[in-house]
Enzyme design. Structure first.
Site, PDB file in Angstrom:
ATOM      1  N   SER A  91     -40.659   8.864  -9.985  1.00  0.00           N
ATOM      2  CA  SER A  91     -41.459   7.630  -9.066  1.00  0.00           C
ATOM      3  C   SER A  91     -42.556   7.191  -9.763  1.00  0.00           C
ATOM      4  O   SER A  91     -43.662   6.919  -9.121  1.00  0.00           O
ATOM      5  CB  SER A  91     -41.643   8.187  -7.474  1.00  0.00           C
ATOM      6  OG  SER A  91     -40.552   8.342  -6.759  1.00  0.00           O
ATOM      7  N   GLU A 107     -39.082  15.428 -15.435  1.00  0.00           N
ATOM      8  CA  GLU A 107     -38.917  14.914 -14.395  1.00  0.00           C
ATOM      9  C   GLU A 107     -38.562  15.841 -13.215  1.00  0.00           C
ATOM     10  O   GLU A 107     -37.507  16.365 -12.964  1.00  0.00           O
ATOM     11  CB  GLU A 107     -37.519  14.189 -14.584  1.00  0.00           C
ATOM     12  CG  GLU A 107     -37.655  13.126 -15.778  1.00  0.00           C
ATOM     13  CD  GLU A 107     -36.662  11.615 -15.535  1.00  0.00           C
ATOM     14  OE1 GLU A 107     -37.120  10.663 -15.284  1.00  0.00           O
ATOM     15  OE2 GLU A 107     -35.292  12.165 -15.421  1.00  0.00           O
ATOM     16  N   HIS A 155     -30.014  14.110 -17.991  1.00  0.00           N
ATOM     17  CA  HIS A 155     -30.821  13.703 -16.900  1.00  0.00           C
ATOM     18  C   HIS A 155     -30.272  14.519 -15.662  1.00  0.00           C
ATOM     19  O   HIS A 155     -29.270  14.871 -15.410  1.00  0.00           O
ATOM     20  CB  HIS A 155     -30.504  12.209 -16.591  1.00  0.00           C
ATOM     21  CG  HIS A 155     -31.199  11.506 -15.519  1.00  0.00           C
ATOM     22  ND1 HIS A 155     -30.979  11.786 -14.308  1.00  0.00           N
ATOM     23  CD2 HIS A 155     -32.287  10.922 -15.624  1.00  0.00           C
ATOM     24  CE1 HIS A 155     -31.766  11.122 -13.543  1.00  0.00           C
ATOM     25  NE2 HIS A 155     -32.802  10.583 -14.258  1.00  0.00           N
ATOM     26  N   ASN A 183     -35.022   3.414 -17.334  1.00  0.00           N
ATOM     27  CA  ASN A 183     -33.670   4.152 -16.993  1.00  0.00           C
ATOM     28  C   ASN A 183     -32.954   3.333 -15.934  1.00  0.00           C
ATOM     29  O   ASN A 183     -33.408   3.438 -14.800  1.00  0.00           O
ATOM     30  CB  ASN A 183     -33.744   5.501 -16.885  1.00  0.00           C
ATOM     31  CG  ASN A 183     -32.274   6.154 -16.579  1.00  0.00           C
ATOM     32  OD1 ASN A 183     -31.362   5.592 -16.669  1.00  0.00           O
ATOM     33  ND2 ASN A 183     -32.303   7.258 -15.714  1.00  0.00           N
ATOM     34  N   GLY A 192     -36.759   9.051  -7.342  1.00  0.00           N
ATOM     35  CA  GLY A 192     -36.133   8.310  -6.563  1.00  0.00           C
ATOM     36  C   GLY A 192     -36.788   8.408  -5.235  1.00  0.00           C
ATOM     37  O   GLY A 192     -36.048   7.723  -4.270  1.00  0.00           O
ATOM     38  N   LYS A 227     -30.191   3.342 -14.859  1.00  0.00           N
ATOM     39  CA  LYS A 227     -28.913   3.935 -14.011  1.00  0.00           C
ATOM     40  C   LYS A 227     -27.830   3.072 -14.078  1.00  0.00           C
ATOM     41  O   LYS A 227     -27.576   2.244 -14.726  1.00  0.00           O
ATOM     42  CB  LYS A 227     -29.571   4.581 -12.759  1.00  0.00           C
ATOM     43  CG  LYS A 227     -30.691   5.381 -13.000  1.00  0.00           C
ATOM     44  CD  LYS A 227     -31.082   6.235 -11.761  1.00  0.00           C
ATOM     45  CE  LYS A 227     -32.377   7.050 -12.022  1.00  0.00           C
ATOM     46  NZ  LYS A 227     -32.941   7.884 -11.191  1.00  0.00           N
ATOM     47  N   GLU A 241     -29.473  13.849 -12.560  1.00  0.00           N
ATOM     48  CA  GLU A 241     -28.365  13.069 -11.988  1.00  0.00           C
ATOM     49  C   GLU A 241     -27.026  13.789 -12.582  1.00  0.00           C
ATOM     50  O   GLU A 241     -25.811  13.979 -12.175  1.00  0.00           O
ATOM     51  CB  GLU A 241     -28.426  11.722 -11.869  1.00  0.00           C
ATOM     52  CG  GLU A 241     -29.351  11.282 -10.682  1.00  0.00           C
ATOM     53  CD  GLU A 241     -30.035   9.869 -10.877  1.00  0.00           C
ATOM     54  OE1 GLU A 241     -29.763   9.285 -11.839  1.00  0.00           O
ATOM     55  OE2 GLU A 241     -31.365   9.904 -10.372  1.00  0.00           O
TER      56      GLU A 241
HETATM   57  P1  PGA Z   1     -37.396   6.880 -10.336  1.00  0.00           P
HETATM   58  O1  PGA Z   1     -36.226   7.509 -11.616  1.00  0.00           O
HETATM   59  O2  PGA Z   1     -38.315   6.314 -11.199  1.00  0.00           O
HETATM   60  O3  PGA Z   1     -36.697   6.006  -9.840  1.00  0.00           O
HETATM   61  O4  PGA Z   1     -38.028   8.159  -9.707  1.00  0.00           O
HETATM   62  C1  PGA Z   1     -36.651   8.402 -12.737  1.00  0.00           C
HETATM   63  C2  PGA Z   1     -35.503   8.887 -13.495  1.00  0.00           C
HETATM   64  O5  PGA Z   1     -34.504   9.397 -12.856  1.00  0.00           O
HETATM   65  O6  PGA Z   1     -35.281   8.905 -14.552  1.00  0.00           O
END
Ligand code: PGA
Length: 255
Positions: free
Chosen positions: A213, A167, A94, A9, A173, A11, A96
């Site tokens: 992560s 998640e 997601h 992903n 992140g 983003k 976010e």
């Molecule tokens: P990340 O993001 O691997 O940077 O933690 C995962 C995601 O938000 O899908």
């Protein structure tokens, strides 16, 4: 047996030019075909460039879609705009999108239905915040609510096209990863939920991804857990080298 799905992903990262370099580097690291399914979800404007580089088991996904087919929705993208570029998957809900863009469970449910009606595959994201995990109600109640609302009235037949990504928001992140045990416990809970709300065949078939992560240094431990069928990867999917390394680990575990 479920096939691993290794999903990047991106983003809001990578222009079309950067997308081209990514794929050139990725193919230098990989031997095709792979046993795992590889998914790249670029930002909308880089989808056409990514489409030019699809090969082997690499497929294309979008990070979002609007629930309506067309109309006066300034700034939005419809499903048919995605299918024109062979987009196979759409990430829906997601964290976010939920927290920064105010997407509710109801809006996520509408999007899931749109994606399924268009014969694409939704990846429903669920996850709890740290406060929710530590609260009396706990993480399971949050995940159960997000599953029940997001997947309301979806037929068992349609459920086969759904992927669920767990998640934990506190791990996205942040560099903080759920331990393999915490992740497996929640994945198992989700599989039991599928068993109870759909049927055993669906529970056995639907892939459950871990996100938060995930990186080469922790992937082996997480991906080897029984109910973890792949990853939804942000940061570590931006570099072709680390993404290829994640694919290599999934390949090793597929044997
Ligand atoms: P990340 O993001 O691997 O940077 O933690 C995962 C995601 O938000 O899908």
């Amino acid at each position: 047996m479920r096939r691993y799905l290794i999903a990047g992903n991106w983003k809001m990262n990578k222009t079309a030019r950067e997308t081209k370099s990514f794929f050139e580097e990725l193919s230098s690291h990989l031997t095709f075909p792979t046993q795992s399914e590889i998914l790249i979800c670029p930002p909308f404007t880089s989808i056409p460039e990514a489409h030019r580089h699809l090969q082997g088991s690499i497929v294309l996904g979008a990070q979002n879609v609007h629930a309506k087919a067309s109309g006066a929705f300034t700034g939005e993208i419809s499903l048919s705009m995605l299918t024109e570029w062979n987009v196979a998957y759409v990430i829906v809900g997601h964290s976010e999108r939920r927290t920064l863009f105010g997407e509710t469970d109801a809006c996520i449910h509408e999007k899931i239905k749109t994606v399924l009606q268009g014969r694409l595959k939704p990846i429903l994201c669920v996850g709890e915040t740290l406060e929710e995990r530590q609260s009396k109600q706990g993480a399971f109640a949050v995940i159960e609510r997000e599953l029940a609302n997001g997947l309301k009235d979806i037929s068992a037949e349609d459920m086969r096209a759904v992927t669920i990504a767990y998640e934990p928001i506190w791990a996205i992140g942040t560099g903080e990863t759920a331990t393999p045990e915490i992740a497996q416990e929640m994945h198992h809970f989700i599989r039991q939920w599928l068993n109870a709300h759909c049927n055993t065949a669906v529970a056995e078939q639907v892939r459950l991804l871990y996100g938060g992560s995930l990186k080469p240094s922790n992937a082996k431990e997480l991906l080897s857990k029984q109910d973890i069928d792949g990853g939804l990867i942000g940061g570590a999917a931006l570099e072709a080298k680390s993404f290829a390394e994640l694919i290599r680990i999934a390949e090793e575990l597929s044997h």
